[in-house]
Design an enzyme around this catalytic site. Sequence first.
Site, mmCIF file in Angstrom:
data_model
loop_
_atom_site.group_PDB
_atom_site.id
_atom_site.type_symbol
_atom_site.label_atom_id
_atom_site.label_comp_id
_atom_site.label_asym_id
_atom_site.label_seq_id
_atom_site.Cartn_x
_atom_site.Cartn_y
_atom_site.Cartn_z
ATOM 1 N N ASP A 1 45.955 91.426 11.365
ATOM 2 C CA ASP A 1 47.096 92.063 12.013
ATOM 3 C C ASP A 1 47.366 91.399 13.349
ATOM 4 O O ASP A 1 46.452 91.180 14.148
ATOM 5 C CB ASP A 1 46.818 93.553 12.231
ATOM 6 C CG ASP A 1 47.880 94.211 13.092
ATOM 7 O OD1 ASP A 1 48.973 94.461 12.573
ATOM 8 O OD2 ASP A 1 47.601 94.484 14.282
ATOM 9 N N ASP B 1 53.856 91.367 10.025
ATOM 10 C CA ASP B 1 52.769 91.171 10.993
ATOM 11 C C ASP B 1 51.378 91.473 10.432
ATOM 12 O O ASP B 1 50.402 91.527 11.175
ATOM 13 C CB ASP B 1 53.004 92.017 12.244
ATOM 14 C CG ASP B 1 53.013 93.506 11.961
ATOM 15 O OD1 ASP B 1 53.105 93.882 10.775
ATOM 16 O OD2 ASP B 1 52.933 94.296 12.914
ATOM 17 N N GLU B 2 51.281 91.653 9.107
ATOM 18 C CA GLU B 2 49.967 91.891 8.495
ATOM 19 C C GLU B 2 49.856 91.087 7.201
ATOM 20 O O GLU B 2 50.819 90.971 6.443
ATOM 21 C CB GLU B 2 49.748 93.377 8.189
ATOM 22 C CG GLU B 2 49.453 94.209 9.425
ATOM 23 C CD GLU B 2 49.026 95.622 9.064
ATOM 24 O OE1 GLU B 2 48.418 95.812 7.995
ATOM 25 O OE2 GLU B 2 49.303 96.537 9.850
#
Length: 425
Positions: free
Chosen positions: A17, A116-117
């Site tokens: 993350d 974002d992950e």
Amino acid sequence: MDFDISKLPRYDILCIDFKSYYASVECVLRGLDPLTTYLVVVGDLSRRGSIVLASSPLMKSTYKIKTGSRLFEIPQDPRIHVVEARMNTYIDFSMQVPKILNRFGPMECISIYSIDEIFYTYDSQSLFGDKWTAAKTIQKTLKSELGLPTAIGIGQNYFQSKSCLDCISKHSEETGYIAEVTYETFPDLMWKFPIRDCWGVGRQMERNLNRLGIYTIGDLANANLPKMKAKFGVIGEQLVFHARGIDLTNPYFKPKLDQNAITQKGFGSGITLMRNYEGEDIITALLDQTEEVARRAREVKMNGRTISLSIGYSDDVGGGGFSISRTIATPTNLTRKIFEVCKVLFYQNDVKRPVRNIHVGLTNLSTDDIAQLDLFEDDSKERQLMSTMDEIRNKYGTASVVWARSLTDGGTVIDRSGKVGGHKS
């Protein structure tokens, strides 16, 4: 059904993350350290009520400004950088991540979860060392090449790694924001966290579980499995197994989509308004959402019979709202007909409070190959008009042709045209 964990498959899965992703990217582009900079990303600097999309760690800890806060809540402090979102830039950064991870293993080990992950299944026989060594190396590589800080959760399946990331890694400064759970350590490390922290449990499910006396992940893990399945179906069973750290997803399995088997279940469009809407402004915004839903249906030549409307009132007056639907006799994808139903639903259920959220849906679909004729109304000319409008929009953009009332103060089409995910590109 239960499982002997000694017989369950075990993988080394890293859930990576990017900390405060949008804010971190903006810091990097300005030559600033994301961890020592006060920076906030908002959707639109011209609107005081614009939503905060991301804030740097210091903004969260010092000023409690986080995702969902409003522009007017940001303190007047010269140290704070307030910037407008640039969605295409964030997407460009995100697309570099799989390329970097591909150096550590094949692409089939990589599964993108969000902008974002990302999940990465690590081969312990790799030349990069054990999973912890690999995690640290990946973290350093992403920081040196993209400038972005990360947190990494390590688990033996997807659920473990994601849960470890959310509940432990993000707060583990002493270990460099890397942490690990296994089948054996999951109860000791995870069961103490509130049920809202369980991946897959939303607000409504949290309330449902609370009514059953379930408040922690441990409570859920020890819940009566047959009763949970009877009450929530297969979802209830899955929740219990997840709370026990069990997830049978094969990280290497990438299903091939059968395009002939893919069917559209429905169309929907919603918006969080930039200010409180009242009166005719609500109806204007409602028309804009209706037009978007109808346009999507026409694009793939589908009609719908069930029209749904969800309204969320402003938190300034206590929030709340309503969701309701109506099924009509003849399927349609015409904006006017869907809009007429939405207006009726709104006026029948509205309690005269400022509105902040609107969502329109169209389901119960059928193909538009053969237009169904209405004995009392010939809509062939209207269908042709809508088709012409759609062609113009496809060629010149969404805002090239709009309804007249969409140009008034309540209109949202012009502002949203050209944006990515509702935000400036």
